[in-house]
Design a protein around this motif. Structure first.
Motif, PDB file in Angstrom:
ATOM      1  N   LEU A   1       0.938  -0.901   0.006  1.00 41.77           N
ATOM      2  CA  LEU A   1      -0.063   0.009  -0.049  1.00 41.77           C
ATOM      3  C   LEU A   1       0.692   1.120  -0.110  1.00 41.77           C
ATOM      4  CD1 LEU A   1      -2.586  -0.879   2.791  1.00 41.77           C
ATOM      5  CD2 LEU A   1      -2.644  -1.340   0.300  1.00 41.77           C
ATOM      6  N   ASP A   2       0.552   2.205  -0.747  1.00 41.22           N
ATOM      7  CA  ASP A   2       0.953   3.549  -0.787  1.00 41.22           C
ATOM      8  C   ASP A   2      -0.040   4.189   0.338  1.00 41.22           C
ATOM      9  OD1 ASP A   2       3.350   2.802  -2.317  1.00 41.22           O
ATOM     10  OD2 ASP A   2       2.690   3.917  -3.792  1.00 41.22           O
ATOM     11  N   TYR A   3       0.255   4.615   1.379  1.00 41.75           N
ATOM     12  CA  TYR A   3      -0.730   5.141   2.283  1.00 41.75           C
ATOM     13  C   TYR A   3      -0.426   6.309   2.792  1.00 41.75           C
ATOM     14  CZ  TYR A   3      -3.877   4.807   6.318  1.00 41.75           C
ATOM     15  OH  TYR A   3      -5.009   5.053   7.317  1.00 41.75           O
TER      16      TYR A   3
ATOM     17  N   GLU B   1      -3.445   5.494  -1.788  1.00 40.60           N
ATOM     18  CA  GLU B   1      -3.134   6.059  -3.018  1.00 40.60           C
ATOM     19  C   GLU B   1      -3.042   5.288  -3.938  1.00 40.60           C
ATOM     20  OE1 GLU B   1      -0.261   9.190  -2.274  1.00 40.60           O
ATOM     21  OE2 GLU B   1      -1.887  10.585  -1.798  1.00 40.60           O
ATOM     22  N   ARG B   2      -2.392   4.099  -3.829  1.00 37.50           N
ATOM     23  CA  ARG B   2      -2.083   3.018  -4.728  1.00 37.50           C
ATOM     24  C   ARG B   2      -1.959   1.587  -3.910  1.00 37.50           C
ATOM     25  NH1 ARG B   2       2.429   0.813  -5.023  1.00 37.50           N
ATOM     26  NH2 ARG B   2       3.269  -0.385  -6.733  1.00 37.50           N
TER      27      ARG B   2
ATOM     28  N   VAL C   1      -3.331  -1.019  -8.718  1.00 31.82           N
ATOM     29  CA  VAL C   1      -4.485  -0.367  -8.653  1.00 31.82           C
ATOM     30  C   VAL C   1      -4.327   0.988  -8.077  1.00 31.82           C
ATOM     31  CG1 VAL C   1      -7.083  -0.218  -7.834  1.00 31.82           C
ATOM     32  CG2 VAL C   1      -5.916  -2.452  -8.167  1.00 31.82           C
ATOM     33  N   ASP C   2      -4.721   2.048  -8.852  1.00 26.97           N
ATOM     34  CA  ASP C   2      -4.373   3.408  -8.147  1.00 26.97           C
ATOM     35  C   ASP C   2      -5.698   4.495  -8.471  1.00 26.97           C
ATOM     36  OD1 ASP C   2      -4.466   3.690 -11.103  1.00 26.97           O
ATOM     37  OD2 ASP C   2      -2.139   4.553 -11.229  1.00 26.97           O
TER      38      ASP C   2
ATOM     39  N   ASP D   1     -13.906  -0.144  -4.828  1.00 26.02           N
ATOM     40  CA  ASP D   1     -14.408  -1.057  -5.809  1.00 26.02           C
ATOM     41  C   ASP D   1     -13.530  -2.181  -5.949  1.00 26.02           C
ATOM     42  OD1 ASP D   1     -16.535   0.741  -6.123  1.00 26.02           O
ATOM     43  OD2 ASP D   1     -15.710   1.729  -7.871  1.00 26.02           O
ATOM     44  N   TRP D   2     -12.422  -2.176  -6.467  1.00 22.80           N
ATOM     45  CA  TRP D   2     -11.569  -3.320  -6.484  1.00 22.80           C
ATOM     46  C   TRP D   2     -11.519  -4.170  -5.337  1.00 22.80           C
ATOM     47  CZ3 TRP D   2      -7.170  -5.492  -4.359  1.00 22.80           C
ATOM     48  CH2 TRP D   2      -6.541  -6.588  -5.208  1.00 22.80           C
TER      49      TRP D   2
END
Length: 128
Positions: free
Chosen positions: A44-46, A91-92, A102-103, A108-109
């Motif tokens: 995760l980019d958090y 964020e990603r 997924v960005d 939803d994903w």
């Protein structure tokens, strides 16, 4: 694929991808929260509430959807503890198993993945 993803997949942490004995395997309602069981290894980019970005590696266990807030819960490999991550601050993400990035439309994903896993569990139960 990022160079650190394969090392995560081949580490002892991969055993955590197997369903835990006490992990819920069905959707449930907890008050105003809809809780989806979810199994994944994600990068995760958090961004935290102070605006500090970080990269986290998480063995995901559940997705909680509630009034105005969505939380991704799992084992944070950086501190080996269970944490909740607000989905709106992700964020990603990158799926460690497939390399899929997924960005956008992250919630939803995540919901679709949880629903697909639930369908697979129901199918496995019927054939058992």
């Amino acid at each position: 694929m990022n160079h650190h993803i394969p090392s995560m997949i081949h580490s002892p942490a991969t055993s955590l991808l197997k369903p835990a004995r006490n992990a819920p395997d069905e959707e449930r309602i907890e008050g105003n929260w809809h809780v989806y069981p979810l199994e994944a290894a994600l990068e995760l980019d958090y961004v935290d509430q102070a605006g500090n970005p970080s990269r986290r590696w998480v063995i995901v266990r559940e997705l909680k959807v509630g009034p105005g807030k969505m939380l991704l819960g799992g084992i944070d490999l950086s501190d080996d503890g269970y944490r909740g991550f607000r989905v709106d601050r992700i964020e990603r993400l990158e799926d460690a198993e497939t390399g899929l990035v997924v960005d956008r439309n992250i919630l939803d994903w995540l919901v679709k993945r949880a629903e697909r896993q639930a369908k697979e569990r129901r199918k496995a139960l019927k054939s058992a």
